[in-house]
Design a protein around this motif. Sequence first.
Motif, PDB file in Angstrom:
ATOM      1  N   ASP A  20       0.809  -1.209   0.000  1.00  0.00           N
ATOM      2  CA  ASP A  20       0.000   0.000   0.000  1.00  0.00           C
ATOM      3  C   ASP A  20       0.850   1.271   0.000  1.00  0.00           C
ATOM      4  OD1 ASP A  20      -2.467   1.344  -0.054  1.00  0.00           O
ATOM      5  OD2 ASP A  20      -2.518   1.492   2.135  1.00  0.00           O
ATOM      6  N   GLY A  21       1.841   1.307  -0.894  1.00  0.00           N
ATOM      7  CA  GLY A  21       2.663   2.500  -1.047  1.00  0.00           C
ATOM      8  C   GLY A  21       3.896   2.569  -0.167  1.00  0.00           C
ATOM      9  N   ARG A  55      -3.184 -14.343   1.666  1.00  0.00           N
ATOM     10  CA  ARG A  55      -4.441 -13.947   1.030  1.00  0.00           C
ATOM     11  C   ARG A  55      -5.202 -13.027   1.977  1.00  0.00           C
ATOM     12  NH1 ARG A  55      -7.681 -16.545  -3.087  1.00  0.00           N
ATOM     13  NH2 ARG A  55      -9.819 -15.816  -2.918  1.00  0.00           N
ATOM     14  N   GLY A  56      -5.433 -11.798   1.557  1.00  0.00           N
ATOM     15  CA  GLY A  56      -6.152 -10.826   2.368  1.00  0.00           C
ATOM     16  C   GLY A  56      -5.256  -9.972   3.250  1.00  0.00           C
ATOM     17  N   HIS A  57      -3.934 -10.085   3.087  1.00  0.00           N
ATOM     18  CA  HIS A  57      -3.013  -9.325   3.935  1.00  0.00           C
ATOM     19  C   HIS A  57      -3.148  -7.815   3.763  1.00  0.00           C
ATOM     20  CE1 HIS A  57      -0.645  -9.104   0.216  1.00  0.00           C
ATOM     21  NE2 HIS A  57      -0.091  -8.035   0.764  1.00  0.00           N
ATOM     22  N   GLY A  58      -3.633  -7.385   2.615  1.00  0.00           N
ATOM     23  CA  GLY A  58      -3.700  -5.959   2.319  1.00  0.00           C
ATOM     24  C   GLY A  58      -4.616  -5.187   3.235  1.00  0.00           C
ATOM     25  N   ILE A  65       2.613  -2.368   9.671  1.00  0.00           N
ATOM     26  CA  ILE A  65       3.982  -1.935   9.369  1.00  0.00           C
ATOM     27  C   ILE A  65       4.171  -0.469   9.748  1.00  0.00           C
ATOM     28  CG2 ILE A  65       5.653  -1.545   7.508  1.00  0.00           C
ATOM     29  CD1 ILE A  65       5.269  -4.533   8.342  1.00  0.00           C
ATOM     30  N   ARG A  66       3.210   0.374   9.412  1.00  0.00           N
ATOM     31  CA  ARG A  66       3.292   1.789   9.783  1.00  0.00           C
ATOM     32  C   ARG A  66       3.354   1.959  11.309  1.00  0.00           C
ATOM     33  NH1 ARG A  66       0.078   2.276   5.166  1.00  0.00           N
ATOM     34  NH2 ARG A  66      -1.872   2.092   6.314  1.00  0.00           N
ATOM     35  N   GLU A  67       2.546   1.189  12.029  1.00  0.00           N
ATOM     36  CA  GLU A  67       2.518   1.248  13.493  1.00  0.00           C
ATOM     37  C   GLU A  67       3.870   0.818  14.085  1.00  0.00           C
ATOM     38  OE1 GLU A  67       0.490  -1.644  16.664  1.00  0.00           O
ATOM     39  OE2 GLU A  67      -0.945  -0.585  15.390  1.00  0.00           O
ATOM     40  N   LEU A  68       4.449  -0.260  13.576  1.00  0.00           N
ATOM     41  CA  LEU A  68       5.745  -0.729  14.070  1.00  0.00           C
ATOM     42  C   LEU A  68       6.825   0.324  13.832  1.00  0.00           C
ATOM     43  CD1 LEU A  68       5.541  -4.424  12.848  1.00  0.00           C
ATOM     44  CD2 LEU A  68       5.570  -3.645  15.239  1.00  0.00           C
ATOM     45  N   ARG A  69       6.819   0.914  12.656  1.00  0.00           N
ATOM     46  CA  ARG A  69       7.810   1.957  12.350  1.00  0.00           C
ATOM     47  C   ARG A  69       7.618   3.178  13.245  1.00  0.00           C
ATOM     48  NH1 ARG A  69       8.005   1.109   5.814  1.00  0.00           N
ATOM     49  NH2 ARG A  69       9.659  -0.476   5.863  1.00  0.00           N
TER      50      ARG A  69
END
Length: 91
Positions: A20-21, A55-58, A65-69
Amino acid sequence: MGGGAALELDPNQLGTLELDGTWVPYVDLHDEKFIPTRIAIGKDEYAFNSSQIIRGHGATLPGKIRELRADGKKPIIVERDDRYYVFVTPP
């Protein structure tokens, strides 16, 4: 990080996965007999954080990932079979 030895990976094994970008380091471990709880790449050591079916990870993985960063952690995605495994460095 405590525990046994981490699975050591060569940095040349890394690719990237677009979510997602945002780009995340990625490695395919389909040939490994099991998923380790820790991996090491160069001087960085990563601990298992979570897993998700591919399947469906999006729907949720980009936000994770944004939260972890935002928490100061460096994530890496490991693929094996039908799952993505998220590993992170400590903040």
